[in-house]
Write a protein that holds these residues in place. Structure first.
Motif, PDB file in Angstrom:
ATOM      1  N   GLN A   1     -23.478 -60.341  -1.408  1.00 54.17           N
ATOM      2  CA  GLN A   1     -22.343 -59.917  -0.995  1.00 54.17           C
ATOM      3  C   GLN A   1     -22.308 -60.200   0.499  1.00 54.17           C
ATOM      4  OE1 GLN A   1     -21.103 -55.256  -0.471  1.00 54.17           O
ATOM      5  NE2 GLN A   1     -20.154 -56.027  -2.362  1.00 54.17           N
ATOM      6  N   LEU A   2     -21.111 -60.610   0.799  1.00 50.86           N
ATOM      7  CA  LEU A   2     -20.883 -60.897   2.533  1.00 50.86           C
ATOM      8  C   LEU A   2     -19.885 -59.935   2.942  1.00 50.86           C
ATOM      9  CD1 LEU A   2     -21.128 -64.838   2.268  1.00 50.86           C
ATOM     10  CD2 LEU A   2     -22.850 -63.406   2.868  1.00 50.86           C
ATOM     11  N   GLY A   3     -19.714 -59.958   4.187  1.00 50.39           N
ATOM     12  CA  GLY A   3     -18.690 -59.113   4.862  1.00 50.39           C
ATOM     13  C   GLY A   3     -19.141 -57.881   5.357  1.00 50.39           C
ATOM     14  N   GLY A   4     -18.376 -57.016   5.910  1.00 48.34           N
ATOM     15  CA  GLY A   4     -18.667 -55.630   6.116  1.00 48.34           C
ATOM     16  C   GLY A   4     -18.628 -55.721   7.736  1.00 48.34           C
ATOM     17  N   PRO A   5     -19.493 -54.688   8.740  1.00 48.60           N
ATOM     18  CA  PRO A   5     -19.167 -54.696  10.002  1.00 48.60           C
ATOM     19  C   PRO A   5     -19.664 -55.741  10.664  1.00 48.60           C
ATOM     20  CG  PRO A   5     -19.980 -52.714   9.049  1.00 48.60           C
ATOM     21  CD  PRO A   5     -20.239 -53.680   7.776  1.00 48.60           C
ATOM     22  N   THR A   6     -18.905 -56.258  11.727  1.00 48.66           N
ATOM     23  CA  THR A   6     -19.210 -57.570  12.122  1.00 48.66           C
ATOM     24  C   THR A   6     -19.031 -57.712  13.475  1.00 48.66           C
ATOM     25  OG1 THR A   6     -18.566 -58.873  10.460  1.00 48.66           O
ATOM     26  CG2 THR A   6     -18.698 -60.233  12.364  1.00 48.66           C
ATOM     27  N   GLN A   7     -20.454 -57.376  14.375  1.00 47.47           N
ATOM     28  CA  GLN A   7     -20.212 -57.477  15.899  1.00 47.47           C
ATOM     29  C   GLN A   7     -20.099 -58.447  16.401  1.00 47.47           C
ATOM     30  OE1 GLN A   7     -20.340 -54.146  17.540  1.00 47.47           O
ATOM     31  NE2 GLN A   7     -19.647 -55.497  19.127  1.00 47.47           N
ATOM     32  N   TYR A   8     -19.081 -58.806  17.519  1.00 43.65           N
ATOM     33  CA  TYR A   8     -18.975 -59.958  18.253  1.00 43.65           C
ATOM     34  C   TYR A   8     -19.212 -59.484  19.887  1.00 43.65           C
ATOM     35  CZ  TYR A   8     -17.136 -62.783  14.674  1.00 43.65           C
ATOM     36  OH  TYR A   8     -17.191 -63.333  13.254  1.00 43.65           O
ATOM     37  N   ALA A   9     -19.123 -60.226  20.931  1.00 46.10           N
ATOM     38  CA  ALA A   9     -19.409 -59.675  22.110  1.00 46.10           C
ATOM     39  C   ALA A   9     -18.396 -58.900  22.631  1.00 46.10           C
ATOM     40  CB  ALA A   9     -19.656 -60.985  23.003  1.00 46.10           C
ATOM     41  N   HIS A  10     -17.082 -59.157  22.144  1.00 43.75           N
ATOM     42  CA  HIS A  10     -15.884 -58.379  22.852  1.00 43.75           C
ATOM     43  C   HIS A  10     -15.553 -57.344  21.683  1.00 43.75           C
ATOM     44  CE1 HIS A  10     -15.906 -61.085  26.259  1.00 43.75           C
ATOM     45  NE2 HIS A  10     -16.080 -62.298  25.155  1.00 43.75           N
ATOM     46  N   ARG A  11     -15.833 -57.277  20.542  1.00 39.01           N
ATOM     47  CA  ARG A  11     -15.321 -56.413  19.635  1.00 39.01           C
ATOM     48  C   ARG A  11     -16.157 -56.161  18.399  1.00 39.01           C
ATOM     49  NH1 ARG A  11     -13.771 -61.298  18.651  1.00 39.01           N
ATOM     50  NH2 ARG A  11     -13.320 -61.786  16.419  1.00 39.01           N
ATOM     51  N   LEU A  12     -15.773 -55.190  17.684  1.00 41.11           N
ATOM     52  CA  LEU A  12     -16.474 -54.780  16.340  1.00 41.11           C
ATOM     53  C   LEU A  12     -15.269 -55.093  15.438  1.00 41.11           C
ATOM     54  CD1 LEU A  12     -18.758 -53.886  14.452  1.00 41.11           C
ATOM     55  CD2 LEU A  12     -17.729 -51.526  14.747  1.00 41.11           C
TER      56      LEU A  12
END
Length: 319
Positions: free
Chosen positions: A255-266
């Motif tokens: 299973q992929l996906g879920g909370p994804t943290q980038y430098a500028h946003r979640l």
């Protein structure tokens, strides 16, 4: 016959060159394009969509003109030159081997519980914040990147090469590079990068779906890959990445996906596929699947280019 199959042979040779040598550490043509794009941005940047349209059109238009000029010059010299320029351009734009090697390195570091080096490697695969990720998060981020970039780095460009030759190869890689540079959600690029992001979506539409079909064909779990694609791909915020990631998730039983943290946003991403969160062993399986998809897509592209050449031959001889 060779002059009618020079493009097809050049695509095959460029793929084999990427397998053997991958991307050079220094002096890569794509890096040179990125440097030129960054230099131009100093003069074209404004916090408006219209400025981004101009920036994108100038850069990609220049690549298109360069590709057309190179292909016409090669055609005047004969099929051997067409073969050579197509092979060189194909090698320059493909990134499938580097992708697979980096994915395998990440799997090795995660398998050895070396999270420090795994976090240091993650920016080579995607733009997420590695400091915010544990071992499972790193594995998931890497696997999603391998899936998405199987399309972006290999399947889509070689298919564009089959149907549009050197101009198609160069413009595609330029569009993909611009999207990575400015086509993301951030205060600076929300509007300026809009055109680059939308153009990249357009040129990747068919390649992403070809990637999904290749996954179904070679994964050994066609029903699962197809079901996850049809059920989950549309949930993804990207019209193209969702196809690759969902089909990979279904094929691998994770299973992929879920909370994804980038430098500028979640971002809170929807889940794709069924099963446990991916681990290092699943990332290794994803790398093997990526290599198989790359090979099948290349065979398909070479076949398409050969058929286009055969159809063009009677018209050319009768002119």
């Amino acid at each position: 016959m060779f002059e009618h199959t020079a493009r097809a042979a050049g695509l095959a040779a460029g793929y084999l060159a990427d397998l053997c040598w991958a991307d050079p550490q220094r002096g890569h043509p794509v890096a040179a394009f990125g440097t030129a794009a960054a230099a131009l941005e100093k003069h074209t940047y404004a916090d408006r969509r219209s400025a981004g349209v101009v920036h994108t059109a100038v850069l990609l238009g220049a690549l298109g003109v360069l590709g057309v000029a190179a292909e016409r010059a090669a055609a005047r010299r004969g099929p051997a030159w067409t073969f050579a320029i197509t092979a060189a351009s194909t090698w320059a734009v493909l990134g499938g081997t580097s992708l697979a090697r980096t994915g395998a390195q990440m799997a090795d570091r995660l398998g050895g519980d070396d999270l420090v080096r795994a976090r240091a490697l993650l920016p080579s695969l995607c733009g997420r914040d590695p400091a915010a990720l544990d071992a499972d998060g790193l594995a998931r981020a890497a696997l999603e990147s391998v899936a998405e970039n199987t399309s972006d780095a290999q399947v889509a460009p070689i298919l564009w090469g089959a149907v549009a030759g050197v101009p198609g190869l160069l413009v595609y890689r330029g569009a993909n590079t611009l999207d990575a540079m400015i086509g993301h959600h951030s205060p600076r690029y929300e509007r300026f990068g809009w055109a680059a992001a939308r153009f990249d979506d357009a040129v990747n539409y068919l390649g992403a779906r070809a990637t999904g079909l290749c996954v179904v064909a070679v994964s050994g779990a066609p029903a699962e890959a197809w079901r996850a694609w049809r059920r989950d791909a549309g949930k993804h915020p990207s019209p193209n990445a969702g196809v690759a990631e969902a089909s990979f998730a279904g094929a691998l039983g994770v299973q992929l996906g879920g909370p994804t943290q980038y430098a500028h946003r979640l971002e809170m991403r929807p889940t794709l596929g069924d099963g446990p969160a991916p681990q290092a062993r699943d990332l290794r399986r994803a790398v093997r699947l990526s290599r198989a998809v790359q090979a099948l897509a290349t065979v398909a592209a070479v076949s398409v280019a050969s058929r286009i050449g055969r159809r063009a031959s009677p018209r050319s001889s009768g002119a």
